[in-house]
Design a protein around this motif. Structure first.
Motif, PDB file in Angstrom:
ATOM      1  N   ASP A  14       1.327  -0.142  -3.498  1.00 49.90           N
ATOM      2  CA  ASP A  14       1.938  -1.222  -4.266  1.00 49.90           C
ATOM      3  C   ASP A  14       2.929  -1.983  -3.396  1.00 49.90           C
ATOM      4  O   ASP A  14       4.140  -1.975  -3.641  1.00 49.90           O
ATOM      5  N   ALA A  15       2.389  -2.607  -2.337  1.00 46.01           N
ATOM      6  CA  ALA A  15       3.207  -3.376  -1.402  1.00 46.01           C
ATOM      7  C   ALA A  15       2.284  -4.299  -0.618  1.00 46.01           C
ATOM      8  O   ALA A  15       1.118  -3.980  -0.409  1.00 46.01           O
ATOM      9  N   PRO A  16       2.807  -5.440  -0.171  1.00 46.07           N
ATOM     10  CA  PRO A  16       1.983  -6.329   0.655  1.00 46.07           C
ATOM     11  C   PRO A  16       1.719  -5.708   2.029  1.00 46.07           C
ATOM     12  O   PRO A  16       2.474  -4.851   2.499  1.00 46.07           O
ATOM     13  N   ALA A  17       0.657  -6.166   2.678  1.00 48.70           N
ATOM     14  CA  ALA A  17       0.256  -5.619   3.975  1.00 48.70           C
ATOM     15  C   ALA A  17       1.381  -5.722   5.003  1.00 48.70           C
ATOM     16  O   ALA A  17       1.577  -4.810   5.815  1.00 48.70           O
ATOM     17  N   ALA A  18       2.137  -6.808   4.981  1.00 51.08           N
ATOM     18  CA  ALA A  18       3.225  -6.974   5.956  1.00 51.08           C
ATOM     19  C   ALA A  18       4.268  -5.870   5.807  1.00 51.08           C
ATOM     20  O   ALA A  18       4.796  -5.368   6.813  1.00 51.08           O
ATOM     21  N   ALA A  19       4.576  -5.465   4.587  1.00 54.43           N
ATOM     22  CA  ALA A  19       5.557  -4.389   4.369  1.00 54.43           C
ATOM     23  C   ALA A  19       5.004  -3.050   4.849  1.00 54.43           C
ATOM     24  O   ALA A  19       5.732  -2.238   5.431  1.00 54.43           O
ATOM     25  N   VAL A  20       3.727  -2.810   4.597  1.00 59.22           N
ATOM     26  CA  VAL A  20       3.099  -1.560   5.051  1.00 59.22           C
ATOM     27  C   VAL A  20       3.076  -1.523   6.579  1.00 59.22           C
ATOM     28  O   VAL A  20       3.421  -0.515   7.200  1.00 59.22           O
ATOM     29  N   TYR A  21       2.705  -2.633   7.195  1.00 56.32           N
ATOM     30  CA  TYR A  21       2.656  -2.721   8.651  1.00 56.32           C
ATOM     31  C   TYR A  21       4.043  -2.483   9.255  1.00 56.32           C
ATOM     32  O   TYR A  21       4.196  -1.728  10.214  1.00 56.32           O
ATOM     33  N   ARG A  22       5.077  -3.115   8.664  1.00 59.07           N
ATOM     34  CA  ARG A  22       6.455  -2.903   9.152  1.00 59.07           C
ATOM     35  C   ARG A  22       6.859  -1.442   9.038  1.00 59.07           C
ATOM     36  O   ARG A  22       7.537  -0.916   9.917  1.00 59.07           O
ATOM     37  N   ALA A  23       6.450  -0.774   7.959  1.00 54.43           N
ATOM     38  CA  ALA A  23       6.793   0.646   7.794  1.00 54.43           C
ATOM     39  C   ALA A  23       6.192   1.493   8.923  1.00 54.43           C
ATOM     40  O   ALA A  23       6.803   2.467   9.369  1.00 54.43           O
ATOM     41  N   TRP A  24       5.007   1.113   9.409  1.00 53.09           N
ATOM     42  CA  TRP A  24       4.331   1.847  10.489  1.00 53.09           C
ATOM     43  C   TRP A  24       4.838   1.466  11.865  1.00 53.09           C
ATOM     44  O   TRP A  24       4.625   2.201  12.828  1.00 53.09           O
ATOM     45  N   LEU A  97      -5.537  -1.857   7.288  1.00 51.37           N
ATOM     46  CA  LEU A  97      -4.924  -2.430   6.091  1.00 51.37           C
ATOM     47  C   LEU A  97      -5.762  -3.592   5.588  1.00 51.37           C
ATOM     48  O   LEU A  97      -6.168  -4.454   6.363  1.00 51.37           O
ATOM     49  N   ASP A  98      -6.017  -3.618   4.283  1.00 55.02           N
ATOM     50  CA  ASP A  98      -6.746  -4.722   3.656  1.00 55.02           C
ATOM     51  C   ASP A  98      -5.993  -5.146   2.411  1.00 55.02           C
ATOM     52  O   ASP A  98      -5.588  -4.301   1.606  1.00 55.02           O
ATOM     53  N   LEU A  99      -5.829  -6.461   2.246  1.00 54.60           N
ATOM     54  CA  LEU A  99      -5.176  -6.976   1.046  1.00 54.60           C
ATOM     55  C   LEU A  99      -6.028  -6.690  -0.175  1.00 54.60           C
ATOM     56  O   LEU A  99      -7.252  -6.817  -0.142  1.00 54.60           O
ATOM     57  N   ASP A 100      -5.365  -6.292  -1.244  1.00 55.01           N
ATOM     58  CA  ASP A 100      -6.013  -6.062  -2.526  1.00 55.01           C
ATOM     59  C   ASP A 100      -5.115  -6.726  -3.569  1.00 55.01           C
ATOM     60  O   ASP A 100      -4.337  -6.062  -4.235  1.00 55.01           O
ATOM     61  N   GLY A 101      -5.181  -8.067  -3.619  1.00 51.50           N
ATOM     62  CA  GLY A 101      -4.241  -8.821  -4.445  1.00 51.50           C
ATOM     63  C   GLY A 101      -2.853  -8.658  -3.846  1.00 51.50           C
ATOM     64  O   GLY A 101      -2.689  -8.776  -2.634  1.00 51.50           O
ATOM     65  N   PRO A 102      -1.844  -8.341  -4.676  1.00 51.73           N
ATOM     66  CA  PRO A 102      -0.493  -8.142  -4.146  1.00 51.73           C
ATOM     67  C   PRO A 102      -0.319  -6.746  -3.528  1.00 51.73           C
ATOM     68  O   PRO A 102       0.736  -6.440  -2.990  1.00 51.73           O
ATOM     69  N   LYS A 103      -1.334  -5.938  -3.609  1.00 51.89           N
ATOM     70  CA  LYS A 103      -1.286  -4.574  -3.085  1.00 51.89           C
ATOM     71  C   LYS A 103      -2.029  -4.506  -1.755  1.00 51.89           C
ATOM     72  O   LYS A 103      -2.646  -5.467  -1.313  1.00 51.89           O
ATOM     73  N   THR A 104      -1.970  -3.335  -1.123  1.00 55.00           N
ATOM     74  CA  THR A 104      -2.640  -3.130   0.157  1.00 55.00           C
ATOM     75  C   THR A 104      -3.464  -1.856   0.098  1.00 55.00           C
ATOM     76  O   THR A 104      -2.968  -0.799  -0.311  1.00 55.00           O
ATOM     77  N   ARG A 105      -4.710  -1.988   0.511  1.00 52.06           N
ATOM     78  CA  ARG A 105      -5.577  -0.815   0.650  1.00 52.06           C
ATOM     79  C   ARG A 105      -5.413  -0.315   2.081  1.00 52.06           C
ATOM     80  O   ARG A 105      -5.595  -1.059   3.035  1.00 52.06           O
ATOM     81  N   ILE A 106      -5.008   0.945   2.228  1.00 54.24           N
ATOM     82  CA  ILE A 106      -4.835   1.536   3.547  1.00 54.24           C
ATOM     83  C   ILE A 106      -5.898   2.613   3.731  1.00 54.24           C
ATOM     84  O   ILE A 106      -6.193   3.365   2.799  1.00 54.24           O
TER      85      ILE A 106
END
Length: 142
Positions: A14-24, A97-106
């Motif tokens: 439940d986060a955009p891809a940019a936030a997930v990428y920054r976390a990594w 990472l793939d966008l899934d609307g406002p969420k991200t599929r990892i």
């Protein structure tokens, strides 16, 4: 890689891809969710760039890890090589990472040499994804 023992883990975060990428890819953020000792994470996030972190197991054992980034596509793909003592070639983990609307599929994928190595890596990756999910839900500030 197809000769080994593989696993694939998939989650929708439940986060955009940019936030997930920054976390990594941000040392302070990564240390907060990935069981790394504070101040131990170094990242040069580019193809050929090195990384290092000292992971802390639940019993308090510190495990130093090193490796390099094999492929990097911002907000989409990290192919991470992890150095393995006694082996010439790194163990490779793919984080897609793939966008899934406002969420991200990892999706995390890794191929290991043995069933035992695969089972340990899969267990560790499951713990990482659980922790990442909690971290993102708390609203990372990194």
């Amino acid at each position: 890689m197809s000769d080994g023992h593989s696993y694939t883990l998939t989650r929708t975060l439940d986060a955009p891809a940019a936030a997930v990428y920054r976390a990594w890819t941000t040392p302070d953020a990564y240390a907060r969710w990935a069981y790394a000792a504070p101040g131990s994470v170094r990242m040069d996030v580019r193809p050929g760039g090195a990384w290092q972190a000292t992971m802390v197991t639940p019993d308090g054992t510190e495990v130093p890890l090193t490796g390099s980034y094999l492929e990097v596509e911002e907000n989409r793909l990290l192919v991470v090589g992890m150095d393995v003592p006694g082996r010439a070639e790194p163990s490779v983990m793919v984080v897609e990472l793939d966008l899934d609307g406002p969420k991200t599929r990892i999706e995390l994928r890794q191929t290991c040499d043995t069933v035992e190595e695969r089972d340990m890596a899969e267990q560790g990756s499951t713990m990482l994804l659980d922790s990442l999910t909690r971290f993102l839900a708390e609203g990372p500030t990194a």
